[in-house]
Design a protein around this motif. Structure first.
Motif, short mmCIF file in Angstrom:
data_model
loop_
_atom_site.label_atom_id
_atom_site.label_comp_id
_atom_site.label_asym_id
_atom_site.label_seq_id
_atom_site.Cartn_x
_atom_site.Cartn_y
_atom_site.Cartn_z
N PHE A 1 0.83 -1.20 0.00
CA PHE A 1 0.00 0.00 0.00
C PHE A 1 0.87 1.25 0.00
N GLU A 2 1.94 1.23 0.79
CA GLU A 2 2.82 2.39 0.86
C GLU A 2 3.48 2.66 -0.50
N ALA A 3 3.91 1.59 -1.16
CA ALA A 3 4.55 1.77 -2.46
C ALA A 3 3.58 2.31 -3.49
N GLN A 4 2.27 2.04 -3.31
CA GLN A 4 1.26 2.52 -4.24
C GLN A 4 0.69 3.88 -3.83
N GLY A 5 1.23 4.44 -2.74
CA GLY A 5 0.77 5.73 -2.27
C GLY A 5 -0.51 5.67 -1.46
N LYS A 6 -0.94 4.48 -1.06
CA LYS A 6 -2.16 4.32 -0.26
C LYS A 6 -1.78 4.33 1.22
N THR A 7 -1.39 5.51 1.71
CA THR A 7 -0.84 5.62 3.05
C THR A 7 -1.86 5.25 4.12
N SER A 8 -3.10 5.69 3.95
CA SER A 8 -4.12 5.39 4.97
C SER A 8 -4.37 3.89 5.09
N GLU A 9 -4.35 3.19 3.94
CA GLU A 9 -4.53 1.75 3.97
C GLU A 9 -3.36 1.06 4.66
N ALA A 10 -2.16 1.59 4.41
CA ALA A 10 -0.96 1.02 5.05
C ALA A 10 -1.04 1.19 6.56
N ILE A 11 -1.45 2.40 7.00
CA ILE A 11 -1.55 2.67 8.44
C ILE A 11 -2.60 1.75 9.07
N LYS A 12 -3.71 1.52 8.36
CA LYS A 12 -4.77 0.66 8.88
C LYS A 12 -4.25 -0.77 9.12
N GLN A 13 -3.43 -1.29 8.20
CA GLN A 13 -2.88 -2.63 8.37
C GLN A 13 -1.91 -2.68 9.55
N LEU A 14 -1.10 -1.63 9.69
CA LEU A 14 -0.14 -1.61 10.78
C LEU A 14 -0.82 -1.48 12.14
N GLU A 15 -1.88 -0.68 12.21
CA GLU A 15 -2.60 -0.54 13.48
C GLU A 15 -3.27 -1.84 13.89
N ALA A 16 -3.68 -2.65 12.92
CA ALA A 16 -4.28 -3.95 13.25
C ALA A 16 -3.26 -4.92 13.82
N MET A 17 -1.96 -4.60 13.63
CA MET A 17 -0.90 -5.49 14.11
C MET A 17 -0.45 -5.19 15.53
N GLU A 18 -0.72 -4.00 16.02
CA GLU A 18 -0.11 -3.54 17.27
C GLU A 18 -0.44 -4.45 18.45
N THR A 19 -1.62 -5.04 18.46
CA THR A 19 -2.01 -5.89 19.59
C THR A 19 -1.74 -7.37 19.35
N THR A 20 -1.20 -7.71 18.17
CA THR A 20 -1.00 -9.14 17.85
C THR A 20 0.45 -9.50 17.62
N THR A 21 1.37 -8.55 17.80
CA THR A 21 2.79 -8.87 17.58
C THR A 21 3.61 -8.45 18.78
N SER A 22 4.71 -9.14 18.97
CA SER A 22 5.62 -8.80 20.07
C SER A 22 6.50 -7.61 19.72
N ASP A 23 6.48 -7.18 18.47
CA ASP A 23 7.31 -6.05 18.03
C ASP A 23 6.47 -4.79 17.86
N ALA A 24 5.64 -4.52 18.87
CA ALA A 24 4.72 -3.37 18.79
C ALA A 24 5.47 -2.06 18.65
N ALA A 25 6.66 -1.95 19.28
CA ALA A 25 7.42 -0.69 19.21
C ALA A 25 7.86 -0.41 17.77
N ILE A 26 8.31 -1.42 17.06
CA ILE A 26 8.73 -1.24 15.67
C ILE A 26 7.54 -0.83 14.81
N VAL A 27 6.40 -1.45 15.05
CA VAL A 27 5.18 -1.12 14.30
C VAL A 27 4.76 0.31 14.58
N ALA A 28 4.80 0.72 15.86
CA ALA A 28 4.40 2.08 16.22
C ALA A 28 5.32 3.11 15.57
N ALA A 29 6.61 2.82 15.54
CA ALA A 29 7.56 3.74 14.92
C ALA A 29 7.28 3.91 13.42
#
Length: 791
Positions: free
Chosen positions: A735-763
């Motif tokens: 999504f980021e490569a296609q310029g769909k920033t909001s879609e990319a952010i939506k995917q990353l926010e869905a990961m914050e509670t399901t991965t042990s690398d939440a800090a990397i995702v938040a950054a």
């Protein structure tokens, strides 16, 4: 009333044997992984040992040894000696001597215990009261077995966690055969009984109870036979019922109550009718699948021709014989990865595992018993003796014929030894030796008693250890199935390995668990990022996995699964150990030699070459000149070997998804991207829900700058597995490569509670919200192995 020592010892001998007859068929223990065979074997060993010790003590107390002798008693002893000899030549070790994985019934330990049991029953069964008690114990046990199985079938579970197929005997067909034998036996007793004659049934209340038990056994058995509709069971029933009718014709005067033939007539007619017609109804019970007679014979023949003619591959090794010589066309069926641990019938299971010599002795024993049965029918003139002989012999003949129709388990084999002992108990000559007149006999009895006592204590200690280990192993397996943490799985596994030091399955599972823990320790981190203490812990974990896998192959080098697990552990250790690749290759080659028709082993070998190519690829950037050219040549050779291995696996099973999957990865490594994409697309058409294939297709599409295909592939992986962090991570990159920033952010926010690398995702979310690009190249968030999940 004070009992004499002789009475106490006689009660102990006969009580132990009667307890076995009642408890062994009905016994199950819910807290072990295998609730049946292991526990039945332990009960057999315990009670046979107690009975044998009490018998020796009684002989000392009376100062007399009384034995029934004859060829019928000698042949089982010879057979046991030959089973022991077969085990000594077997590479399976522990499994041949003690038994594991439902193979306890063929082990040396079980054969020895059954031989002693047979010998003790022969010595005791001429006593009419003991014989009647044995009949009652068996009928009561059989009724409880069949009623408990019926309760499970209709959802009234006696053992939590078991489905409607659970029963105390084993498979449903084994339960059906058990019911047939006990039905024939019960019907024969009823036909032989008469008022005032108590040689087969008790008098009064107990006698009426026995008749009720016979009816219950026959009705429930018939219900199961109609539901299962297995031809071998109908044939066995016809043999038993037909024997009763033949006896009725030979000596009609012995059966004054002709109305009692109504139930056997009904069962015989139904057997003939449904032997050729389909089942009348279904209880939702699964069909048991076994190798065909032709396949079983070919496996036996090839095993014997492979230098195992006289003593076979060892007791309990049929699964390995099957894997080595199974037909190649089985790979095109749904049973391609099923390891059958017994042949079409018991004799064809015995032939390759024990060899020609023990099998011939066993068949000679069966023929001798058949002759003994026939002799008694034709010669006996005594009313009571003939009735007893007829009842026992009809059940024995049903069991003997079933040896050629169906495979056995511990309970069915126990019944065969029981009826064999009862059949010949009254037909053997008896001889007594007074210990005061025969010092040699007294010395031999003393030696036997000492050896039995030592053996009993050793056996109880070893059996106790084994059960502690089995309970711990079951706890580990259940924890793993429940999805608990790897440490909750490892703790009981280590305990199981401590107590079950000769069980390869325990060490194999321990190795796999340590390998999984090493993967979790590596998740999201490069080796260079490990602190010294962390690296030491990782090396110790991998080293423990290697040692456990090696121990499994040392305990049982005949099991290809042990070598496959050992190869997998070495493959995972390749980044850390310089010679791990060679050991991994040798392990998978050994597994492929033991299972030449199984594509899993060849794919494992190909993956070793893929890992080797990947490691060489990393060294290319750090080398130059001749060193670089040499590394590139080795890399190309490794990829060629990997491609050859995956091609061979596809040749063995053309629809084997993992082979196609890893072949596509090999194409990627070789730069053949179009061929790799085509291979993955073919897999996705067949396995649309396979997360690993979808993920790899997305990665390949990204590499080819095909963002539309990458978005579709990663989207499919996320839809199937929403918590698959890497799929969302890469989908956000698309999504980021296609310029769909909001879609990319939506995917990353869905990961914050399901991965042990939440800090990397938040950054990364913060950078995107600030309009900053993600640094290239995008690397996986977690070191998740994106494998195909299709078997």
């Amino acid at each position: 009333m004070k009992l004499s020592p002789h009475a106490v010892l006689s009660f102990t001998v006969q009580g132990s044997l009667l307890a076995l007859v009642f408890f062994l068929p009905v016994l199950f223990v819910p807290w072990s992984l295998d609730p049946l065979e292991l526990n039945k074997q332990s009960l057999l060993l315990l009670l046979v040992s107690v009975a044998a010790l009490a018998w020796c003590a009684r002989a000392f107390e009376t100062r007399t040894i009384t034995l029934r002798r004859g060829l019928a008693v000698l042949l089982p002893v010879v057979f046991f000696a030959l089973v022991l000899l077969s085990a000594l030549f077997s590479p399976a070790g522990y499994q041949s001597f003690v038994g594991s994985a439902l193979q306890q019934y063929q082990s040396v330990l079980t054969a020895g215990a059954l031989t002693v049991f047979f010998w003790l029953v022969v010595q005791e069964a001429s006593i009419a009261v003991f014989r009647r008690q044995t009949f009652f114990a068996l009928l009561l046990s059989a009724a409880l077995v069949l009623l408990s199985a019926l309760a499970h079938t209709f959802g009234w579970a006696l053992l939590p966690g078991q489905g409607n197929t659970f029963n105390p005997i084993g498979t449903l067909n084994a339960l059906g055969l058990f019911g047939v034998v006990c039905s024939v036996f019960g019907l024969a007793l009823w036909l032989a009984s008469s008022k005032g004659d108590h040689d087969v049934f008790f008098s009064g209340l107990f006698g009426r109870m026995e008749k009720v038990l016979v009816v219950v056994i026959c009705v429930v058995s018939l219900l199961y036979l109609l539901a299962l509709d297995f031809w071998a069971l109908w044939v066995a029933l016809l043999v038993g019922v037909g024997t009763l009718f033949v006896m009725g014709l030979i000596r009609a005067e012995e059966f004054p109550h002709t109305r009692r033939f109504l139930l056997p007539t009904l069962m015989g007619v139904l057997a003939i009718f449904f032997l050729f017609l389909a089942r009348p109804f279904s209880l939702g019970l699964p069909v048991e699948v076994t190798p065909t007679w032709t396949s079983s014979w070919n496996i036996a023949r090839q095993t014997l021709q492979d230098g195992k003619f006289f003593f076979g591959t060892g007791p309990g090794t049929y699964a390995y014989d099957y894997e080595r010589f199974r037909p190649s066309d089985i790979n095109q069926t749904s049973f391609w990865n099923t390891r059958f641990d017994r042949a079409h019938n018991f004799i064809l299971t015995m032939l390759p595992t024990l060899g020609v010599v023990p099998t011939l002795v066993f068949l000679l024993w069966v023929a001798g018993m058949a002759g003994l049965f026939l002799h008694g029918l034709l010669r006996d003139r005594g009313h009571a003796l003939w009735h007893t002989h007829m009842a026992i012999g009809s059940a024995w003949l049903t069991l003997a014929v079933s040896l050629f129709l169906y495979s056995e388990n511990l309970t069915l084999l126990f019944l065969f030894y029981l009826f064999s002992a009862l059949l010949c108990a009254d037909r053997l000559r008896e001889r007594s030796w007074a210990l005061s007149r025969s010092p040699r006999a007294g010395l031999l009895l003393s030696l036997a008693g000492v050896l039995l006592a030592i053996g009993f204590l050793t056996l109880m200690f070893v059996t106790g250890e084994r059960h502690v280990g089995e309970v711990a192993f079951a706890k580990a397996i259940r924890a793993d199935r429940a999805g608990e943490s790897i440490d909750r799985v490892l703790d009981p596994l280590v305990r199981a390995a401590t107590f079950n030091r000769h069980d390869d399955a325990v060490y194999r599972s321990l190795s796999e668990a340590l390998l999984e823990k090493a993967r979790q320790m590596l998740a999201g981190k490069a080796i260079a990022d490990f602190a010294s203490a962390e690296l030491t812990a990782l090396q110790n974990t991998i080293g423990g996995g290697v040692n456990a896998a090696k121990r499994a192959t040392d305990v049982n080098p005949y099991n290809a699964v042990n070598w496959r697990v050992r190869g997998s552990v070495y493959r995972e250790a390749m980044p850390l150990l310089s010679d791990a690749g060679e050991f991994a290759r040798l392990s998978f080659e050994r597994a492929a030699g033991l299972e030449p028709q199984n594509p899993v082993n060849v794919v494992g070998l190909g993956r070793v070459y893929l890992v080797e190519a990947g490691l060489l690829n990393r060294t290319l950037s750090a080398s130059s000149g001749d060193e670089r050219r040499g590394a590139e040549q080795k890399r190309q050779k490794a990829l060629a070997m990997a491609e050859e291995a995956f091609g061979k696996a596809i040749g063995l099973k053309r629809d084997y998804a993992p082979a196609h999957f890893y072949l596509a990865l090999a194409y990627q490594e070789e730069g053949r991207l179009e061929e790799a994409a085509q291979k993955l697309d073919e897999l996705l058409r067949v396995h649309a829900l396979d997360v690993g294939v979808a993920f790899q297709r997305g990665v390949l599409a990204l590499r080819m700058n095909d963002f539309a295909t990458a978005e579709k592939a990663f989207g499919r992986a996320v839809a199937v597995a929403p918590t698959f962090a890497n799929a969302r991570w890469f989908l956000a990159s698309v999504f980021e490569a296609q310029g769909k920033t909001s879609e990319a952010i939506k995917q990353l926010e869905a990961m914050e509670t399901t991965t042990s690398d939440a800090a990397i995702v938040a950054a990364r979310i913060a950078r995107l919200k600030e309009g900053m690009d993600t640094p290239e190249p995008i690397v996986p968030l977690e070191e998740t192995v994106a494998e195909t999940t299709v078997p």
